[in-house]
Enzyme design. Structure first.
Site, PDB file in Angstrom:
ATOM      1  CD  GLU A  69      -4.978   4.478   2.324  1.00 37.75           C
ATOM      2  OE1 GLU A  69      -5.916   4.642   3.130  1.00 37.75           O
ATOM      3  OE2 GLU A  69      -4.629   5.344   1.515  1.00 37.75           O
ATOM      4  CD  GLU A  77      -5.886  14.751   3.784  1.00 34.38           C
ATOM      5  OE1 GLU A  77      -5.733  14.697   5.005  1.00 34.38           O
ATOM      6  OE2 GLU A  77      -5.089  15.311   3.026  1.00 34.38           O
ATOM      7  CG  PHE A 133      11.782  21.342  -8.208  1.00 34.64           C
ATOM      8  CD1 PHE A 133      10.938  22.169  -8.926  1.00 34.64           C
ATOM      9  CD2 PHE A 133      12.152  20.124  -8.761  1.00 34.64           C
ATOM     10  CE1 PHE A 133      10.462  21.787 -10.172  1.00 34.64           C
ATOM     11  CE2 PHE A 133      11.676  19.731 -10.012  1.00 34.64           C
ATOM     12  CZ  PHE A 133      10.831  20.567 -10.701  1.00 34.64           C
ATOM     13  CE  LYS A 166      -3.023  11.372   5.977  1.00 33.93           C
ATOM     14  NZ  LYS A 166      -3.494  12.585   5.354  1.00 33.93           N
TER      15      LYS A 166
HETATM   16  P1  ADP Z   1      -1.447  14.227   2.931  1.00 35.00           P
HETATM   17  O1  ADP Z   1      -2.500  14.500   3.983  1.00 35.00           O
HETATM   18  O2  ADP Z   1      -0.091  14.040   3.532  1.00 35.00           O
HETATM   19  O3  ADP Z   1      -1.468  15.202   1.814  1.00 35.00           O
HETATM   20  P2  ADP Z   1      -3.030  12.278   1.467  1.00 35.00           P
HETATM   21  O4  ADP Z   1      -3.620  11.102   2.119  1.00 35.00           O
HETATM   22  O5  ADP Z   1      -3.955  13.414   1.143  1.00 35.00           O
HETATM   23  O6  ADP Z   1      -1.800  12.785   2.348  1.00 35.00           O
HETATM   24  O7  ADP Z   1      -2.307  11.810   0.149  1.00 35.00           O
HETATM   25  C1  ADP Z   1      -1.512  12.672  -0.626  1.00 35.00           C
HETATM   26  C2  ADP Z   1      -1.221  12.048  -2.001  1.00 35.00           C
HETATM   27  O8  ADP Z   1      -0.590  10.772  -1.832  1.00 35.00           O
HETATM   28  C3  ADP Z   1      -2.447  11.764  -2.826  1.00 35.00           C
HETATM   29  O9  ADP Z   1      -2.855  12.871  -3.579  1.00 35.00           O
HETATM   30  C4  ADP Z   1      -1.960  10.627  -3.713  1.00 35.00           C
HETATM   31  O10 ADP Z   1      -1.163  11.168  -4.742  1.00 35.00           O
HETATM   32  C5  ADP Z   1      -1.043   9.847  -2.819  1.00 35.00           C
HETATM   33  N1  ADP Z   1      -1.743   8.715  -2.135  1.00 35.00           N
HETATM   34  C6  ADP Z   1      -2.250   8.709  -0.888  1.00 35.00           C
HETATM   35  N2  ADP Z   1      -2.799   7.518  -0.585  1.00 35.00           N
HETATM   36  C7  ADP Z   1      -2.636   6.726  -1.655  1.00 35.00           C
HETATM   37  C8  ADP Z   1      -2.994   5.355  -1.965  1.00 35.00           C
HETATM   38  N3  ADP Z   1      -3.623   4.570  -1.100  1.00 35.00           N
HETATM   39  N4  ADP Z   1      -2.670   4.879  -3.178  1.00 35.00           N
HETATM   40  C9  ADP Z   1      -2.018   5.664  -4.077  1.00 35.00           C
HETATM   41  N5  ADP Z   1      -1.658   6.929  -3.845  1.00 35.00           N
HETATM   42  C10 ADP Z   1      -1.956   7.479  -2.661  1.00 35.00           C
END
Ligand code: ADP
Length: 664
Positions: A200, A288, A348, A116
């Site tokens: 972040e 990502e 669940f 990331k």
């Molecule tokens: P992973 O790779 O574990 O799935 P992600 O970075 O794709 O993690 O984030 C998964 C979910 O977490 C996103 O779809 C969102 O719902 C939430 N999320 C991630 N980063 C943020 C952020 N900076 N602010 C708010 N929600 C976030």
């Protein structure tokens, strides 16, 4: 073009890839573990190779076994599906070394996007809008606090190696930042063997919207619109749709262009997904990039008319992407609901076992079912308990939702618990129907979990009408049976009472063309259907001024019927008025007192028992450990007491609610 490919996966995605390969005239090789020897993907493939025991670490994740399976069968390329080895750079490299093509991006792109922190740096350099934050590794809790203050609360602390929602913590205060740093670090170390975390800005009430990209090895990259995946439970997607009800054409184009810029920055070839979160002002931020086919890719296929797997295969074989950006047309609306073997009413909990009856809805222009299971097959505790991905397609969103409701009514699953009641409740939720979504939707709307009361309230006249119809057909048949005792013949009768919960619904029934009419106070209810005894589905029209097209599933249940509709289950009995009067006087049987027992909360394996007969225990003490779905669950005493007897031994497989320990 390849003559033969191997699919390094299982379940629905393996089946889905096999379908496209077959359509393209390419022979397929499946791989399988001990637990999957009878699985659908094995039956569907032209050849199948056994690659080891049930745990995926000893089968689906063993790179050498897969490479060896390619050698033995002469497969020229491998499709990895999603999960398992799909984003493992080592897998890609091992295949390349063996001269086997990988149906996916190159190793360098997987690597660049696998982390990331690194991928966010790359995105920034490519001009992609990113969440404000600090793209360095956080050393300790003090640094976490000072950086969090600099960014401004609330913040998100995230594992750089993260995935699947693991290693992520929200912090709104210094204390939470300290705790979040510690727990995200620990979780990252145990889940990914990599404890780097970064911080972040937390975007409030965000929506998750992602862009599908497609690139070839000749430098062409296009985007195929977006998918909105805001309906998530614990950061895991439950419902996805395309397009998003939130985006404007201008925002869509801006997101699409940035996604393409990022893909070009890593020479991306194959299908990939650039994930964004979008705030309430429609500002979007890169999250990502997933360098593989996504679970939810079918909704994009439905609105674009493209076969993403076909393009992945063509691109891997070196073909040019003949499609230009201006050729991409988004048409209609598609929804996907993930059907899981889990009990929505018990937090669940995964529900494993055999599908004693399995009738998916029929596929059509409006309904697509991607599945890897079949009637009589098993959902094992070793893998993801997904039963299917149910998709619907229509010209507009409202219609796609109503097709989904009907398709859920048409999904007949017996033998294990499933989340269809939850999916049906979501589809009926006014806020979902309005398209007022955020990633907090489920947490906000079901703060204490999901309960039967959360299901949409149905007009009882509808189920009474269906019960009356079904019952009438049964008595009509009974009345024609020969050999009845004179004076005691079954009479069809016209006055009956449907008992449903502790309510009585009396009615008078008469024949009409194609069905029956019921007088039960208020407007006459007519029920029209060609339902016959023995059919699991009742399909018909119930009219009490308005026509309701209904699909109701039904099982015989004791002397009555168990009806399933719109996610709800209703046990009904149809009685004569006299019997109903008497039934109302029957004492209600009290449910047995189970508080004296430790019951298994889920099907699984009893790993260990911490107590023995006669032992005194205190509240909170560990009693037993049950393993299910690769997770160990510690069962603790709810109150002080004494162990009277032991009902299960370590090593034993437990079913849900099976007694483990009895207290005095
Ligand atoms: P992973 O790779 O574990 O799935 P992600 O970075 O794709 O993690 O984030 C998964 C979910 O977490 C996103 O779809 C969102 O719902 C939430 N999320 C991630 N980063 C943020 C952020 N900076 N602010 C708010 N929600 C976030």
């Amino acid at each position: 073009m390849f003559k033969k490919i191997l699919i390094a996966n299982r379940g629905e995605i393996a089946c889905r890839v096999i379908k496209t390969a077959r359509k393209m005239g390419i022979a397929t090789v499946a791989v399988y573990s001990d637990a999957d020897k009878d699985a659908l993907h094995v039956q569907m493939a032209d050849e199948a190779v056994h690659i080891g025991p049930a745990p995926s670490a000893q089968s689906y994740l063993v790179i050498d076994r897969i490479v060896e399976a390619c050698r033995r069968t002469g497969a020229e390329a491998v499709h990895p599906g999603y999960g398992f080895l799909s984003e493992k750079r080592e897998f890609q490299e091992a295949l390349a070394a063996a001269g086997i093509a990988f149906i996916g991006p190159d190793a360098h792109a997987i690597f660049a996007m696998g982390d990331k922190i690194e991928s966010k740096k790359l995105a920034k350099a490519a001009g992609v809008s990113s969440v404000p934050g600090f793209l360095g590794v956080i050393k300790d809790a003090d640094e976490a606090v000072s950086i969090a203050r600099e960014i401004g609360y609330p913040v998100m602390i995230k594992a750089s190696a993260g995935g699947g929602g693991k290693g992520m913590r929200l912090a709104r205060t210094d204390t939470e930042a300290r705790e979040g740093f510690a727990s995200a670090t620990n979780e990252a170390r145990s889940s990914f063997a990599d404890d780097r975390v970064f911080i972040e800005k937390y975007i409030e009430n965000p929506r998750h919207i992602e862009i599908q990209v497609l690139g070839d090895s000749h430098g062409h990259v296009i985007y195929l619109g977006e998918r909105e995946c805001s309906i998530q439970r614990r950061h895991q997607k439950v419902i996805e749709e395309a397009p998003s009800p939130f985006l404007t054409a201008a925002v869509r184009a801006a997101m699409g262009e940035q996604a393409v810029a990022l893909a070009k920055a890593v020479n991306y070839k194959s299908a990939g997904t650039v994930e964004f979160i979008v705030d309430t002002e429609r500002n979007f931020y890169f999250l990502e990039m997933n360098t593989r086919l996504q679970v939810e890719h079918p909704v994009t296929e439905l609105v674009t008319g493209l076969d993403l797997v076909e393009w992945m295969i063509r691109i891997a074989a070196g073909e040019q992407l003949t499609l230009r950006q201006q050729d991409v047309r988004i048409r209609g609306w598609a929804l996907e609901a993930r059907v899981y073997a889990e009990d929505p009413f018990r937090n669940f909990m995964p529900s494993i076992g055999r599908l004693t009856r399995y009738l998916p809805p029929e596929e059509s222009a409006n309904v697509r079912v991607d599945t890897g299971v079949y009637e009589g097959g098993e959902i094992s505790m070793y893998y993801d308990p997904m039963i299917a991905k149910l998709c619907t397609f229509a010209p507009v969103r409202d219609l796609a939702i109503s097709h989904m409701r009907r398709a859920l009514d048409e999904y007949f699953i017996r033998g294990l618990n499933h989340n269809i009641p939850f999916l049906a409740a979501l589809m009926a939720h006014p806020r979902f129907v309005r398209g007022d979504l955020t990633t907090n939707f489920i947490a906000e709307e079901y703060p204490d979990g999901f309960h039967a009361e959360d299901l949409p309230v149905e007009d009882p006249r509808l189920l009474v009408g269906v019960a009356a119809f079904i019952h009438r057909r049964h008595v009509e048949r009974e009345a024609t049976l020969s050999g009845q005792m004179p004076g005691h013949e079954v009479k069809v009768g016209s006055d009956w009472v449907v008992r449903f919960g502790d309510q009585n619904y009396p009615y008078t029934i008469r024949d009409i063309e194609g069905g029956y009419a019921l007088e039960m106070g208020g407007p006459t209810v007519t029920v029209l259907s060609d339902w016959e005894i023995g059919q699991p589905f009742f399909r018909g029209v119930v009219n009490d001024d308005n026509d309701h097209q209904v699909v109701v599933q039904m099982d015989r249940h004791g002397i009555g019927y168990r009806l399933f509709h719109a996610g709800s289950r209703a046990d009904v009995v149809v009685l004569t008025p006299r019997a109903a009067e008497l039934a109302a006087l029957m004492p209600v049987k009290a449910p047995p007192d189970m508080s004296r027992f430790l019951l298994s909360p889920m099907p699984g394996l009893l790993v260990s028992l911490a107590v023995e007969e006669g032992q005194e225990i205190k509240a909170g003490e560990v009693l037993a450990v049950v393993e299910a779905m690769k997770m160990e669950n510690i069962l603790r005493a709810e109150r002080d007491g004494t162990v009277a007897s032991i009902h299960a031994r370590p090593g034993e497989s437990l079913s849900v609610d099976q007694k483990i320990v009895e207290f005095a």
